[in-house]
Enzyme design. Structure first.
Site, PDB file in Angstrom:
ATOM      1  N   ALA A  66       0.822  -1.102   0.010  1.00 20.25           N
ATOM      2  CA  ALA A  66      -0.075   0.103   0.177  1.00 20.25           C
ATOM      3  C   ALA A  66       0.902   1.124  -0.018  1.00 20.25           C
ATOM      4  O   ALA A  66       1.775   1.140   0.416  1.00 20.25           O
ATOM      5  CB  ALA A  66      -0.789  -0.166   1.148  1.00 20.25           C
ATOM      6  N   GLY A 112       0.714  -4.794   0.887  1.00 21.17           N
ATOM      7  CA  GLY A 112      -0.728  -4.999   0.287  1.00 21.17           C
ATOM      8  C   GLY A 112      -0.594  -5.779  -1.180  1.00 21.17           C
ATOM      9  O   GLY A 112      -1.351  -6.075  -1.591  1.00 21.17           O
ATOM     10  N   GLU A 115      -0.845  -9.275  -0.418  1.00 24.80           N
ATOM     11  CA  GLU A 115      -2.395  -9.616  -0.076  1.00 24.80           C
ATOM     12  C   GLU A 115      -3.125  -9.451  -1.422  1.00 24.80           C
ATOM     13  O   GLU A 115      -3.929 -10.427  -1.453  1.00 24.80           O
ATOM     14  CB  GLU A 115      -2.710  -8.267   0.685  1.00 24.80           C
ATOM     15  CG  GLU A 115      -2.219  -8.503   2.224  1.00 24.80           C
ATOM     16  CD  GLU A 115      -2.595  -7.424   3.130  1.00 24.80           C
ATOM     17  OE1 GLU A 115      -2.251  -6.373   2.688  1.00 24.80           O
ATOM     18  OE2 GLU A 115      -3.214  -7.563   4.303  1.00 24.80           O
ATOM     19  N   GLU A 135       4.201  -5.551   7.268  1.00 23.45           N
ATOM     20  CA  GLU A 135       3.603  -4.399   8.083  1.00 23.45           C
ATOM     21  C   GLU A 135       4.192  -4.121   9.382  1.00 23.45           C
ATOM     22  O   GLU A 135       4.270  -3.099   9.774  1.00 23.45           O
ATOM     23  CB  GLU A 135       2.408  -4.754   8.195  1.00 23.45           C
ATOM     24  CG  GLU A 135       1.625  -4.514   6.640  1.00 23.45           C
ATOM     25  CD  GLU A 135       1.718  -5.729   5.610  1.00 23.45           C
ATOM     26  OE1 GLU A 135       2.346  -6.615   5.943  1.00 23.45           O
ATOM     27  OE2 GLU A 135       0.672  -5.605   4.777  1.00 23.45           O
TER      28      GLU A 135
HETATM   29  N1  DAK Z   1       4.638   3.120  -0.778  1.00 24.53           N
HETATM   30  C1  DAK Z   1       5.171   4.342  -1.364  1.00 24.53           C
HETATM   31  N2  DAK Z   1       6.140   4.409  -2.066  1.00 24.53           N
HETATM   32  C2  DAK Z   1       6.955   3.321  -2.233  1.00 24.53           C
HETATM   33  C3  DAK Z   1       6.589   2.160  -1.569  1.00 24.53           C
HETATM   34  C4  DAK Z   1       5.439   2.059  -1.042  1.00 24.53           C
HETATM   35  N3  DAK Z   1       4.962   0.963  -0.510  1.00 24.53           N
HETATM   36  N4  DAK Z   1       7.597   0.995  -1.839  1.00 24.53           N
HETATM   37  C5  DAK Z   1       8.431   1.866  -2.527  1.00 24.53           C
HETATM   38  N5  DAK Z   1       8.053   3.002  -2.892  1.00 24.53           N
HETATM   39  C6  DAK Z   1       8.775   4.123  -3.553  1.00 24.53           C
HETATM   40  C7  DAK Z   1       9.886   4.690  -2.745  1.00 24.53           C
HETATM   41  O1  DAK Z   1       9.427   5.477  -1.787  1.00 24.53           O
HETATM   42  C8  DAK Z   1      10.857   5.147  -3.911  1.00 24.53           C
HETATM   43  O2  DAK Z   1      10.297   6.398  -4.121  1.00 24.53           O
HETATM   44  P1  DAK Z   1      11.460   7.587  -4.566  1.00 24.53           P
HETATM   45  O3  DAK Z   1      12.084   8.089  -3.080  1.00 24.53           O
HETATM   46  O4  DAK Z   1      12.099   7.337  -5.788  1.00 24.53           O
HETATM   47  O5  DAK Z   1      10.632   8.865  -4.759  1.00 24.53           O
HETATM   48  C9  DAK Z   1      10.619   4.204  -5.019  1.00 24.53           C
HETATM   49  O6  DAK Z   1       9.394   3.733  -4.865  1.00 24.53           O
HETATM   50  C10 DAK Z   1      11.548   3.300  -5.262  1.00 24.53           C
HETATM   51  O7  DAK Z   1      11.645   2.533  -3.932  1.00 24.53           O
HETATM   52  P2  DAK Z   1      13.280   2.274  -3.403  1.00 24.53           P
HETATM   53  O8  DAK Z   1      14.106   3.711  -3.537  1.00 24.53           O
HETATM   54  O9  DAK Z   1      12.904   2.008  -2.018  1.00 24.53           O
HETATM   55  O10 DAK Z   1      13.865   1.223  -4.051  1.00 24.53           O
HETATM   56  P3  DAK Z   1      14.656  -0.056  -3.416  1.00 24.53           P
HETATM   57  O11 DAK Z   1      15.138  -1.077  -4.673  1.00 24.53           O
HETATM   58  O12 DAK Z   1      16.018   0.589  -2.767  1.00 24.53           O
HETATM   59  O13 DAK Z   1      13.923  -0.929  -2.374  1.00 24.53           O
HETATM   60  C11 DAK Z   1      11.988  -1.997  -1.770  1.00 24.53           C
HETATM   61  C12 DAK Z   1      12.910  -1.499  -2.743  1.00 24.53           C
HETATM   62  C13 DAK Z   1      10.725  -2.480  -2.239  1.00 24.53           C
HETATM   63  C14 DAK Z   1      12.795  -3.059  -0.700  1.00 24.53           C
HETATM   64  C15 DAK Z   1      11.696  -0.655  -0.749  1.00 24.53           C
HETATM   65  O14 DAK Z   1      11.142   0.338  -1.454  1.00 24.53           O
HETATM   66  C16 DAK Z   1      10.576  -0.992   0.388  1.00 24.53           C
HETATM   67  O15 DAK Z   1      10.843  -1.597   1.386  1.00 24.53           O
HETATM   68  N6  DAK Z   1       9.496  -0.464   0.133  1.00 24.53           N
HETATM   69  C17 DAK Z   1       8.434  -0.467   1.097  1.00 24.53           C
HETATM   70  C18 DAK Z   1       7.975  -1.805   1.362  1.00 24.53           C
HETATM   71  C19 DAK Z   1       6.662  -1.816   2.252  1.00 24.53           C
HETATM   72  O16 DAK Z   1       7.020  -1.656   3.356  1.00 24.53           O
HETATM   73  N7  DAK Z   1       5.744  -1.759   1.876  1.00 24.53           N
HETATM   74  C20 DAK Z   1       4.423  -1.511   2.428  1.00 24.53           C
HETATM   75  C21 DAK Z   1       4.228  -2.781   3.160  1.00 24.53           C
HETATM   76  S1  DAK Z   1       2.612  -2.308   4.322  1.00 24.53           S
HETATM   77  C22 DAK Z   1      -4.081  -0.115   4.507  1.00 24.53           C
HETATM   78  C23 DAK Z   1      -4.393  -1.415   4.268  1.00 24.53           C
HETATM   79  C24 DAK Z   1      -3.330  -2.283   3.976  1.00 24.53           C
HETATM   80  C25 DAK Z   1      -2.117  -1.651   4.100  1.00 24.53           C
HETATM   81  C26 DAK Z   1      -1.858  -0.023   4.405  1.00 24.53           C
HETATM   82  C27 DAK Z   1      -2.981   0.619   4.729  1.00 24.53           C
HETATM   83  N8  DAK Z   1      -5.360   0.815   4.881  1.00 24.53           N
HETATM   84  C28 DAK Z   1      -6.780   0.433   4.945  1.00 24.53           C
HETATM   85  C29 DAK Z   1      -5.339   2.118   4.975  1.00 24.53           C
HETATM   86  C30 DAK Z   1      -1.160  -2.257   4.040  1.00 24.53           C
HETATM   87  C31 DAK Z   1       0.326  -1.938   4.509  1.00 24.53           C
HETATM   88  C32 DAK Z   1       1.280  -2.567   3.828  1.00 24.53           C
HETATM   89  O17 DAK Z   1       1.220  -2.611   2.412  1.00 24.53           O
END
Ligand code: DAK
Length: 256
Positions: A66, A112, A115, A135
């Site tokens: 997400a 997400g 998911e 998460e």
């Molecule tokens: N959201 C927003 N931006 C993201 C992102 C994300 N989930 N994942 C990556 N990006 C963006 C990065 O910020 C970066 O943007 P800029 O800095 O270039 O502007 C760009 O994508 C490239 O990412 P990285 O520079 O970080 O790339 P790397 O190769 O170094 O790393 C990575 C890749 C996938 C390991 C890293 O990007 C990462 O750790 N990403 C986050 C993974 C993560 O934690 N995802 C979220 C999991 S929690 C909800 C319901 C469900 C959820 C939330 C809300 N509601 C009902 C409200 C679920 C939550 C989740 O999914």
């Protein structure tokens, strides 16, 4: 028909939906969820489509979760409402769709993103794919059905470990654990997904829809999904959740 955030291509009764936000690693924001919802509803009503392939643009990511920038600002009620809305609009809708959904996981499938893949009926992955529910590293929990569907798919012990450690697994492990049904090279991923889709086309669509309904009826006791939604909403009152999401956006390690 296409939207700018999701591209649709239909050929030989197989639709391909591609999420096209590669610069944000195809992170799911509200606009992408709404666009996918519209396509899923439209595709359910089309007689010329039997199977849907769902993938992300680029060679790096299926969906990296997400959109953290978007969900960091919600309060408890908004968080709970958004989890409910997302499950109703997209995740549960795909799981109960009239068409067969195959996730073609072409890179990161995190949070997400995993998911979303778990909502699909079948998953294939490229050999560079990485999957996880990270998460808890952000101080939140899966809110789109992940606590239920991951455990249903790979068993409670492995699912617990993945969610508690927030670690990713690679494609080979995902195959061994039954999280994905096949692994191929990045170049061959869509061909692998299409070949599976063509195999499904040989069998009765009515019977396949009935199989999906019957399997889901047994697994969806509702209590788990409702609990997840309430617990997800509660995370938005937590200081650790604020710290976890701010740390990601500041590009630093969170301090829990
Ligand atoms: N959201 C927003 N931006 C993201 C992102 C994300 N989930 N994942 C990556 N990006 C963006 C990065 O910020 C970066 O943007 P800029 O800095 O270039 O502007 C760009 O994508 C490239 O990412 P990285 O520079 O970080 O790339 P790397 O190769 O170094 O790393 C990575 C890749 C996938 C390991 C890293 O990007 C990462 O750790 N990403 C986050 C993974 C993560 O934690 N995802 C979220 C999991 S929690 C909800 C319901 C469900 C959820 C939330 C809300 N509601 C009902 C409200 C679920 C939550 C989740 O999914």
């Amino acid at each position: 028909m296409s939207t700018p955030l999701v591209h649709l291509h239909v050929e030989d009764r197989i639709a391909t939906l591609t999420i096209t936000r590669p610069k944000a690693l195809n992170a799911l924001n509200t606009a992408v969820i709404n666009a996918l919802h519209k396509h899923v509803v439209d595709l359910d009503g089309r007689d010329d489509v039997r199977v849907v392939l769902l993938t992300g643009e680029g060679e790096k990511s299926f969906v990296a979760g997400a959109d953290i920038a978007e969900f960091a600002t919600h309060n408890q009620q908004e968080g709970q409402a958004l989890a409910q809305r997302g499950q109703d609009l997209l995740f549960t809708r795909i799981a109960n769709a009239k068409k067969i959904y195959i996730a073609a996981i072409n890179g990161f499938a995190l949070g997400g993103g995993l998911e979303l893949a778990l909502s699909c009926h079948v998953r294939v992955a490229s050999d560079n794919a990485k999957m996880g529910l990270p998460e808890t590293s952000l101080g939140v929990i899966p809110g789109y059905g992940g606590t239920q569907r991951l455990a249903q798919c790979i068993g409670k012990g492995r699912a617990m470990d993945m969610m508690l450690s927030a670690k990713m697994i690679d494609a080979e492990t995902a195959l061994a654990w039954g999280l994905v049904n096949a692994v191929s090279t990045q170049d061959e991923l869509m061909a692998e997904a299409k070949s599976r889709a063509k195999g499904y086309l040989r069998n009765s669509g009515d019977a396949q829809a009935a199989v999906i309904r019957a399997v889901n009826a047994g697994l969806d006791h509702k209590g788990g999904y409702d609990t997840e939604i309430v617990e997800f909403g509660k995370r938005f009152t937590s200081k650790e959740f604020v710290e976890g999401t701010e740390a990601f956006l500041d590009k630093r390690r969170p301090s829990f």
